[in-house]
Design a protein around this motif. Sequence first.
Motif, PDB file in Angstrom:
ATOM      1  N   GLU A   1       3.591 -16.238  -0.471  1.00  0.00           N
ATOM      2  CA  GLU A   1       3.479 -15.969  -1.911  1.00  0.00           C
ATOM      3  C   GLU A   1       2.499 -14.838  -2.225  1.00  0.00           C
ATOM      4  N   PRO A   2       2.813 -13.635  -1.763  1.00  0.00           N
ATOM      5  CA  PRO A   2       1.888 -12.513  -1.979  1.00  0.00           C
ATOM      6  C   PRO A   2       1.670 -12.179  -3.454  1.00  0.00           C
ATOM      7  N   MET A   3       0.412 -11.909  -3.804  1.00  0.00           N
ATOM      8  CA  MET A   3       0.037 -11.461  -5.150  1.00  0.00           C
ATOM      9  C   MET A   3      -0.326  -9.988  -5.059  1.00  0.00           C
ATOM     10  N   ILE A   4       0.400  -9.163  -5.785  1.00  0.00           N
ATOM     11  CA  ILE A   4       0.286  -7.707  -5.676  1.00  0.00           C
ATOM     12  C   ILE A   4      -0.256  -7.136  -6.986  1.00  0.00           C
ATOM     13  N   ASN A   5      -1.292  -6.298  -6.882  1.00  0.00           N
ATOM     14  CA  ASN A   5      -1.952  -5.726  -8.059  1.00  0.00           C
ATOM     15  C   ASN A   5      -1.695  -4.232  -8.192  1.00  0.00           C
ATOM     16  N   GLN A   6      -1.701  -3.756  -9.446  1.00  0.00           N
ATOM     17  CA  GLN A   6      -1.573  -2.319  -9.694  1.00  0.00           C
ATOM     18  C   GLN A   6      -2.840  -1.564  -9.297  1.00  0.00           C
ATOM     19  N   GLY A   7      -3.996  -2.191  -9.470  1.00  0.00           N
ATOM     20  CA  GLY A   7      -5.266  -1.538  -9.179  1.00  0.00           C
ATOM     21  C   GLY A   7      -6.007  -2.237  -8.056  1.00  0.00           C
ATOM     22  N   SER A   8      -7.235  -2.671  -8.342  1.00  0.00           N
ATOM     23  CA  SER A   8      -8.061  -3.344  -7.343  1.00  0.00           C
ATOM     24  C   SER A   8      -7.482  -4.702  -6.957  1.00  0.00           C
ATOM     25  N   TRP A   9      -7.704  -5.085  -5.702  1.00  0.00           N
ATOM     26  CA  TRP A   9      -7.251  -6.400  -5.243  1.00  0.00           C
ATOM     27  C   TRP A   9      -8.177  -7.524  -5.683  1.00  0.00           C
ATOM     28  N   LYS A  10      -9.341  -7.173  -6.204  1.00  0.00           N
ATOM     29  CA  LYS A  10     -10.352  -8.188  -6.522  1.00  0.00           C
ATOM     30  C   LYS A  10     -10.003  -8.975  -7.781  1.00  0.00           C
ATOM     31  N   ASP A  11     -10.491 -10.232  -7.833  1.00  0.00           N
ATOM     32  CA  ASP A  11     -10.176 -11.118  -8.946  1.00  0.00           C
ATOM     33  C   ASP A  11     -11.435 -11.703  -9.570  1.00  0.00           C
ATOM     34  N   VAL A  12     -11.290 -12.201 -10.782  1.00  0.00           N
ATOM     35  CA  VAL A  12     -12.359 -12.879 -11.496  1.00  0.00           C
ATOM     36  C   VAL A  12     -11.751 -14.096 -12.188  1.00  0.00           C
TER      37      VAL A  12
ATOM     38  N   GLU B   1       0.821  -1.213   0.000  1.00  0.00           N
ATOM     39  CA  GLU B   1       0.000   0.000   0.000  1.00  0.00           C
ATOM     40  C   GLU B   1       0.855   1.263   0.000  1.00  0.00           C
ATOM     41  N   GLY B   2       2.020   1.179   0.611  1.00  0.00           N
ATOM     42  CA  GLY B   2       2.938   2.314   0.599  1.00  0.00           C
ATOM     43  C   GLY B   2       3.436   2.634  -0.800  1.00  0.00           C
ATOM     44  N   ALA B   3       3.381   1.636  -1.669  1.00  0.00           N
ATOM     45  CA  ALA B   3       3.794   1.826  -3.060  1.00  0.00           C
ATOM     46  C   ALA B   3       2.596   2.103  -3.967  1.00  0.00           C
ATOM     47  N   GLY B   4       1.416   2.269  -3.370  1.00  0.00           N
ATOM     48  CA  GLY B   4       0.222   2.534  -4.158  1.00  0.00           C
ATOM     49  C   GLY B   4      -0.357   1.306  -4.823  1.00  0.00           C
ATOM     50  N   LEU B   5      -0.074   0.126  -4.283  1.00  0.00           N
ATOM     51  CA  LEU B   5      -0.530  -1.141  -4.854  1.00  0.00           C
ATOM     52  C   LEU B   5      -1.469  -1.848  -3.875  1.00  0.00           C
ATOM     53  N   SER B   6      -2.082  -2.938  -4.313  1.00  0.00           N
ATOM     54  CA  SER B   6      -3.029  -3.665  -3.465  1.00  0.00           C
ATOM     55  C   SER B   6      -2.639  -5.132  -3.354  1.00  0.00           C
ATOM     56  N   VAL B   7      -3.203  -5.804  -2.348  1.00  0.00           N
ATOM     57  CA  VAL B   7      -2.875  -7.207  -2.071  1.00  0.00           C
ATOM     58  C   VAL B   7      -4.102  -8.084  -2.316  1.00  0.00           C
ATOM     59  N   VAL B   8      -3.936  -9.123  -3.111  1.00  0.00           N
ATOM     60  CA  VAL B   8      -5.026 -10.060  -3.404  1.00  0.00           C
ATOM     61  C   VAL B   8      -5.427 -10.806  -2.127  1.00  0.00           C
ATOM     62  N   LYS B   9      -6.730 -10.947  -1.910  1.00  0.00           N
ATOM     63  CA  LYS B   9      -7.235 -11.590  -0.690  1.00  0.00           C
ATOM     64  C   LYS B   9      -7.738 -13.018  -0.912  1.00  0.00           C
ATOM     65  N   THR B  10      -7.970 -13.390  -2.156  1.00  0.00           N
ATOM     66  CA  THR B  10      -8.610 -14.686  -2.439  1.00  0.00           C
ATOM     67  C   THR B  10      -7.681 -15.869  -2.224  1.00  0.00           C
ATOM     68  N   TYR B  11      -6.393 -15.683  -2.435  1.00  0.00           N
ATOM     69  CA  TYR B  11      -5.437 -16.794  -2.369  1.00  0.00           C
ATOM     70  C   TYR B  11      -4.407 -16.546  -1.281  1.00  0.00           C
ATOM     71  N   CYS B  12      -3.875 -17.634  -0.728  1.00  0.00           N
ATOM     72  CA  CYS B  12      -2.941 -17.492   0.391  1.00  0.00           C
ATOM     73  C   CYS B  12      -1.827 -18.517   0.298  1.00  0.00           C
ATOM     74  N   GLY B  13      -0.800 -18.318   1.135  1.00  0.00           N
ATOM     75  CA  GLY B  13       0.238 -19.314   1.261  1.00  0.00           C
ATOM     76  C   GLY B  13      -0.306 -20.534   1.995  1.00  0.00           C
ATOM     77  N   HIS B  14       0.466 -21.601   2.010  1.00  0.00           N
ATOM     78  CA  HIS B  14      -0.063 -22.875   2.532  1.00  0.00           C
ATOM     79  C   HIS B  14       1.058 -23.763   3.048  1.00  0.00           C
ATOM     80  N   GLY B  15       0.687 -24.676   3.904  1.00  0.00           N
ATOM     81  CA  GLY B  15       1.620 -25.699   4.331  1.00  0.00           C
ATOM     82  C   GLY B  15       1.945 -26.620   3.165  1.00  0.00           C
ATOM     83  N   ILE B  16       3.111 -27.242   3.210  1.00  0.00           N
ATOM     84  CA  ILE B  16       3.548 -28.117   2.121  1.00  0.00           C
ATOM     85  C   ILE B  16       4.585 -29.089   2.675  1.00  0.00           C
ATOM     86  N   GLY B  17       4.754 -30.198   2.025  1.00  0.00           N
ATOM     87  CA  GLY B  17       5.722 -31.201   2.444  1.00  0.00           C
ATOM     88  C   GLY B  17       5.368 -32.517   1.788  1.00  0.00           C
ATOM     89  N   SER B  18       4.885 -33.458   2.584  1.00  0.00           N
ATOM     90  CA  SER B  18       4.423 -34.718   2.002  1.00  0.00           C
ATOM     91  C   SER B  18       3.106 -34.513   1.254  1.00  0.00           C
TER      92      SER B  18
END
Length: 476
Positions: free
Chosen positions: A365-376, A319-336
């Motif tokens: 694994e942050p996803m950063i957008n130039q405009g709205s954080w919303k996805d389709v 946000e300090g750079a004038g960008l937004s963060v996607v909310k629909t997807y997130c990081g996750h546990g992984i291994g086996s």
Amino acid sequence: VFGALQKNSTAGTKGQQDGAVAALSVGSVPVGVADEVLWGGAAMGAAPVCGVECARCGKAATLQCPKCVEQGLPKTNSAFCSQDCFKQAWAEHKRCHVKAAGADWMYCTKRGRGRSKTMPSFDWTGDLRPHRIGPTRQVPASIPHPDWATDGEPTEEVHSRMQNSVPIYSGKTLDGIRAACLVARRILDAGHAAVRPGVTTDEIDRVVHEATVAAGAYPSPLNYWNFPKSVCTSVNEVICHGIPDQRPLQEGDIVNVDVSAYYKGYHGDLNETYLVGNADEGSRKLVSTAYECMMQALAAIKPGVRYREMGAIISKHAEGAGLSVVKTYCGHGIGSLFHCAPNIPHYRGNKAVGVMKPGQVFTVEPMINQGSWKDVTWPDGWTSATTDGRRSAQFEHTIVVTETGCEILTARLPESPLLHWEAGWKPRTAVSAMVAPKADSSTGGESNGTAKASANAADGMTAGDAPASSIPKTAS
């Protein structure tokens, strides 16, 4: 053939479209300046485009075989410098049409389970359009396959208690994850090396697939919930889960390559976003800021930190750079398992429950957008794009929490291809000003060492991203 001339990126004028159609009558389609399957109405003798050479003589090509356009074949073996070269090469060239006729290059539908000969109707939010995808690539039976390789259903993952209880890894199991992450890093580097104008994302999929198989690994995204390819390639306004297809990358594009590898019973997952040729300043800022967001979050990881704190750190910087963060997807546990607990949301004010403990392995694994954080989501059921058509960038690492910080299991190697700021362009906020994992003196970059508050700064999937709402059922 006109069906293949639909707008993909920047729309041409009516005169340009008419010029392209008129060229069909003389047996070939102009290879246009925009290189967007509209071809830009370039005429015979136009300047060479994207380094495409004549398939017969090697001179700069200006025309493409219309049958190849119809079948969605790449320009590599279908572009010619003149009608004369095209005619002389016809006896040999036409053989590729017979091969392609049975290849079923079609548009993906129904979340990977369906195919269509025509582009689905959709209210596209940006300039990008899907192209035809090729047949699913095969993995030798001698390489261990995850359970979804057969029917697309990750049954073990769905029913595992690790969806609700965060696993702790150590000893040989942690070594196994390290090995898988190293394999995945080398595969991504191979994919990165293939990125350039004129290369299709399907070609990147081929490179990634072959590198994965050569390493004795299985590409984790392949057939995961029916995902049809071995890697995710997300171009421009695509946030994640882009399906590799026949669209050539264009000068000025950005593309995220998300690699996940299943190696000897364990998964490694990482992704990076690359500039294709000379991208504009806004795209450079977006990509470098996405990297900075990830690295600042990694620098804060240590035992006792709440998972939700990652989102506050990432959002503040974006946000300090004038960008937004996607909310629909997130990081996750992984291994086996490919996806399991914990969830790692990247946005401010999330409600993730739990604290970090030594031995936990997960992705940031942050996803950063130039405009709205919303996805389709596109009609293929996988591709997630920004709702305003503006660009998105992402970076991802797999880490293990240590006693004092974290170890980046997918860290860049000394031989990893340079990111754009390492090649001379500096990020908006220098990574050296951040608190990040201590740089390995042998690499001069990210290290596989522990992140400490007092450490020096590092200087510089996929079906691999799990939606924040539900990891197994709606994951990538």
